[in-house]
Each structure stands twice: as structure tokens, then as C-alpha cells.
Design a protein around this motif. Structure first.
Motif, PDB file in Angstrom:
ATOM      1  N   GLY A   1       0.837  -1.184   0.026  1.00  0.00           N
ATOM      2  CA  GLY A   1       0.107   0.029   0.023  1.00  0.00           C
ATOM      3  C   GLY A   1       0.993   1.243   0.013  1.00  0.00           C
ATOM      4  O   GLY A   1       0.188   2.516  -0.272  1.00  0.00           O
ATOM      5  N   ILE A   2       2.174   1.156   0.215  1.00  0.00           N
ATOM      6  CA  ILE A   2       2.922   2.371   0.057  1.00  0.00           C
ATOM      7  C   ILE A   2       3.455   2.740  -1.467  1.00  0.00           C
ATOM      8  O   ILE A   2       3.623   1.929  -2.116  1.00  0.00           O
ATOM      9  CB  ILE A   2       4.236   2.064   0.848  1.00  0.00           C
ATOM     10  CG1 ILE A   2       3.950   1.608   2.229  1.00  0.00           C
ATOM     11  CG2 ILE A   2       5.349   3.391   0.768  1.00  0.00           C
ATOM     12  CD1 ILE A   2       5.252   1.361   2.961  1.00  0.00           C
ATOM     13  N   LYS A   3       3.107   4.065  -1.838  1.00  0.00           N
ATOM     14  CA  LYS A   3       3.359   4.528  -3.205  1.00  0.00           C
ATOM     15  C   LYS A   3       4.393   5.818  -2.937  1.00  0.00           C
ATOM     16  O   LYS A   3       4.138   6.579  -2.085  1.00  0.00           O
ATOM     17  CB  LYS A   3       2.089   4.919  -3.792  1.00  0.00           C
ATOM     18  CG  LYS A   3       1.066   3.653  -4.020  1.00  0.00           C
ATOM     19  CD  LYS A   3      -0.337   4.170  -4.575  1.00  0.00           C
ATOM     20  CE  LYS A   3      -1.116   3.053  -4.362  1.00  0.00           C
ATOM     21  NZ  LYS A   3      -2.736   3.808  -4.878  1.00  0.00           N
ATOM     22  N   LEU A   4       5.146   5.672  -4.011  1.00  0.00           N
ATOM     23  CA  LEU A   4       6.171   6.962  -4.284  1.00  0.00           C
ATOM     24  C   LEU A   4       5.738   7.808  -5.429  1.00  0.00           C
ATOM     25  O   LEU A   4       5.863   6.957  -6.623  1.00  0.00           O
ATOM     26  CB  LEU A   4       7.580   6.580  -4.172  1.00  0.00           C
ATOM     27  CG  LEU A   4       8.649   7.687  -4.475  1.00  0.00           C
ATOM     28  CD1 LEU A   4       8.400   8.678  -3.628  1.00  0.00           C
ATOM     29  CD2 LEU A   4      10.043   6.936  -4.778  1.00  0.00           C
ATOM     30  N   PHE A   5       5.451   8.847  -5.393  1.00  0.00           N
ATOM     31  CA  PHE A   5       5.194   9.726  -6.421  1.00  0.00           C
ATOM     32  C   PHE A   5       6.278  10.893  -6.851  1.00  0.00           C
ATOM     33  O   PHE A   5       6.579  11.592  -5.637  1.00  0.00           O
ATOM     34  CB  PHE A   5       3.915  10.560  -6.363  1.00  0.00           C
ATOM     35  CG  PHE A   5       2.439   9.635  -6.223  1.00  0.00           C
ATOM     36  CD1 PHE A   5       1.777   9.419  -7.364  1.00  0.00           C
ATOM     37  CD2 PHE A   5       2.372   9.028  -4.996  1.00  0.00           C
ATOM     38  CE1 PHE A   5       0.505   8.725  -7.408  1.00  0.00           C
ATOM     39  CE2 PHE A   5       1.011   8.355  -4.973  1.00  0.00           C
ATOM     40  CZ  PHE A   5       0.420   8.306  -6.273  1.00  0.00           C
ATOM     41  N   ALA A   6       6.943  11.019  -7.871  1.00  0.00           N
ATOM     42  CA  ALA A   6       7.625  12.059  -8.127  1.00  0.00           C
ATOM     43  C   ALA A   6       7.185  13.177  -8.648  1.00  0.00           C
ATOM     44  O   ALA A   6       6.298  13.182  -9.908  1.00  0.00           O
ATOM     45  CB  ALA A   6       9.019  11.543  -8.999  1.00  0.00           C
ATOM     46  N   ILE A   7       7.132  14.438  -7.952  1.00  0.00           N
ATOM     47  CA  ILE A   7       6.574  15.667  -8.650  1.00  0.00           C
ATOM     48  C   ILE A   7       7.687  16.687  -9.268  1.00  0.00           C
ATOM     49  O   ILE A   7       8.613  16.931  -8.536  1.00  0.00           O
ATOM     50  CB  ILE A   7       5.749  16.167  -7.517  1.00  0.00           C
ATOM     51  CG1 ILE A   7       4.794  15.294  -6.985  1.00  0.00           C
ATOM     52  CG2 ILE A   7       4.920  17.386  -8.079  1.00  0.00           C
ATOM     53  CD1 ILE A   7       4.050  15.757  -5.756  1.00  0.00           C
ATOM     54  N   ASN A   8       7.536  16.915 -10.406  1.00  0.00           N
ATOM     55  CA  ASN A   8       8.287  17.961 -10.922  1.00  0.00           C
ATOM     56  C   ASN A   8       7.977  19.341 -10.400  1.00  0.00           C
ATOM     57  O   ASN A   8       7.002  19.807 -10.756  1.00  0.00           O
ATOM     58  CB  ASN A   8       8.194  17.921 -12.460  1.00  0.00           C
ATOM     59  CG  ASN A   8       8.768  19.307 -13.233  1.00  0.00           C
ATOM     60  OD1 ASN A   8       9.419  19.950 -12.622  1.00  0.00           O
ATOM     61  ND2 ASN A   8       8.450  19.357 -14.466  1.00  0.00           N
ATOM     62  N   ALA A   9       8.693  19.922  -9.421  1.00  0.00           N
ATOM     63  CA  ALA A   9       8.371  21.102  -8.761  1.00  0.00           C
ATOM     64  C   ALA A   9       9.292  22.484  -9.374  1.00  0.00           C
ATOM     65  O   ALA A   9       9.429  23.245  -8.815  1.00  0.00           O
ATOM     66  CB  ALA A   9       8.551  20.808  -7.334  1.00  0.00           C
ATOM     67  N   GLY A  10       9.835  22.131 -10.358  1.00  0.00           N
ATOM     68  CA  GLY A  10      10.761  23.175 -11.225  1.00  0.00           C
ATOM     69  C   GLY A  10      12.108  22.757 -11.624  1.00  0.00           C
ATOM     70  O   GLY A  10      12.449  21.694 -11.743  1.00  0.00           O
TER      71      GLY A  10
END
Length: 246
Positions: free
Chosen positions: A6-15
Motif C-alpha cells: 500500500g505504500i506509493k512513491l510519486f515524483a513531482i516536477n516542482a521546477g
């Protein structure tokens, strides 16, 4: 049920951060005469016990001369998966440099996990303190050294000083992807890792190299994948948001 289920890792482009002269990122001249643009990421960790943001991006576009920051706000991206800042239970940073805390106050309702060494050595930098002004009134967990965020070993903050006095990295134990390290600024680029390069502005050369050794040990003995956060190549190899690792 596995603890990692149930653990998920999302990579977000923050700039991004563009540097006309990348020379300061090695104290032996490796990057002299090189201009470079790096990724500025944020990460969402979804755990059965709560949601956590690791790193808070650039926040706004800024030009410091030696570095130009371009922002890609985090909150609107969270909306793509039905989340708002109020849905983030925990906020934590590798360290308090401006490209890691730009949107910190967006998450004023979260519990801030703060390394007290980092706070005490950085809080008087007024230019950056404004970006974390809400820390004073936020719910907080003050830590020194390593910290097990959810108490089950799956999301662990690791003390890796050297870049700053209280610098930290994050170790995740995912069911399918295995162990993943988000290294903060312990390494800035793949070349930093292979050549063991130390930025001239780091607070301690010895601590930097010791932290590199610790992370490499975890890679070797715990079969971990190390993600160099500022390296565009490493970011591109992660699933594109809103896809995720689990």
C-alpha cells in the motif's frame, strides 16, 4: 500483509534551477566552466497511515544571478490525484535551502518533521526563514539523527550531514520496487557520485564523504536504488506523475 503493501512513491516536477556556473559544486575543479540546469523535485509518499511530502520545491520563479529558479507549483499537481494540501499529514525536507522549501507554508496544516540541528543552524537566514514561517505554529515532530516516520521501518529519514549541518536523506521500502533512497543533496549529479565530488559550499567535507559512504553501504547491503534528486536523468527514470512506484 507485508508492511510495505500500500505504500506509493510519486515524483513531482516542482521546477528547475539553472546555474550559469556550476563550478562551486566541486571543490577540485570538476565542473569549472560548466553551466547546468538541474531538476527541482518534490515527492509524495502515500502510506496506509498517512500522506507525506518530502521536499517543497521552488515555490516561485526567482533570479539570484548565480541561479535562476523556475517553479512548477505542487498543490495544483496534487489535485490530479484528488488531494489538497490539507490531505498531507507530514512534511519533511532534506535540508532548508531555498529550492527545497519553496512551498513549505502551503502545507501549514501538516505535521512538520524537522531536524533540530538543521533548524538551529539555518533559522537565522531570514531570506529563507520566511519560507518556513508557519513552522512556528505548525504541529511538529522535532528529530535528531534517524527517524522512522510511521513506526514500521518503511519510511525512514536518515541523518546524512555534510551538505548542511542537519542534512537528511529518505529510505523507502516498497513492496514491488524494493528499497529506494532519495538522497537530498548528498549527491547533486551522477558525476558527483562516481567521482565523489564535494561542493565548495558544503558545511563539512569530511561529513559529506562519510554520508556518501553510508548511502553507498545501504545501496550495497540492502540492495537499494539511489535516486539523485537534482539529476534530470534520475528524475526521468521515475514514473511520470501521476504514475508511481510501489
Amino acid at each position: 500483509m507485508s508492511q510495505s503493501e500500500g505504500i506509493k512513491l510519486f515524483a513531482i516536477n516542482a521546477g528547475t534551477a539553472a546555474l550559469p556556473d556550476f563550478g562551486a559544486f566541486s571543490d577540485i575543479g570538476y565542473f569549472d566552466g560548466v553551466s547546468h540546469e538541474v531538476r527541482v523535485p518534490s515527492y509524495l509518499i502515500m502510506h496506509p497511515k498517512g500522506n507525506m511530502i518530502w521536499e517543497a520545491g521552488n515555490g516561485t520563479d526567482q533570479d539570484f544571478g548565480f541561479m535562476q529558479l523556475k517553479a512548477n507549483p505542487i498543490a495544483p499537481q496534487l489535485e490530479k490525484i484528488g488531494l489538497t494540501p490539507k490531505d498531507i499529514d507530514y512534511l519533511a525536507f532534506s535540508h532548508l535551502h531555498i529550492d527545497h522549501i519553496g512551498e513549505a507554508n502551503t502545507f501549514k496544516d501538516s505535521t512538520w518533521i524537522m531536524n533540530t540541528t538543521e533548524w538551529e543552524t539555518m533559522k537565522d537566514d531570514l531570506g529563507e526563514k520566511a519560507l518556513v514561517a508557519d513552522y512556528e505554529t505548525a504541529e511538529k515532530v522535532e528529530i535528531q539523527g534517524d527517524h522512522d516516520v510511521f513506526g514500521d521501518g518503511t519510511v525512514q529519514i536518515l541523518f546524512t550531514p555534510g551538505h548542511t549541518h542537519g542534512h537528511q536523506s529518505l529510505l523507502l521500502r516498497l513492496q514491488n520496487a524494493g528499497n529506494v533512497i532519495l538522497c537530498g543533496d548528498a549527491f547533486h549529479q551522477r558525476e558527483t557520485r562516481t567521482a565523489r565530488l564535494v561542493p565548495s559550499f558544503n558545511t563539512s567535507r569530511a561529513d559529506t564523504l562519510a554520508s556518501m559512504d553510508r548511502l553507498e553501504g545501504i545501496v550495497k547491503y540492502q540492495n537499494a536504488r539511489l535516486v539523485i534528486q537534482h539529476d534530470k536523468r534520475d528524475f526521468a527514470e521515475l514514473p511520470e506523475f501521476p504514475a508511481y512506484l510501489d
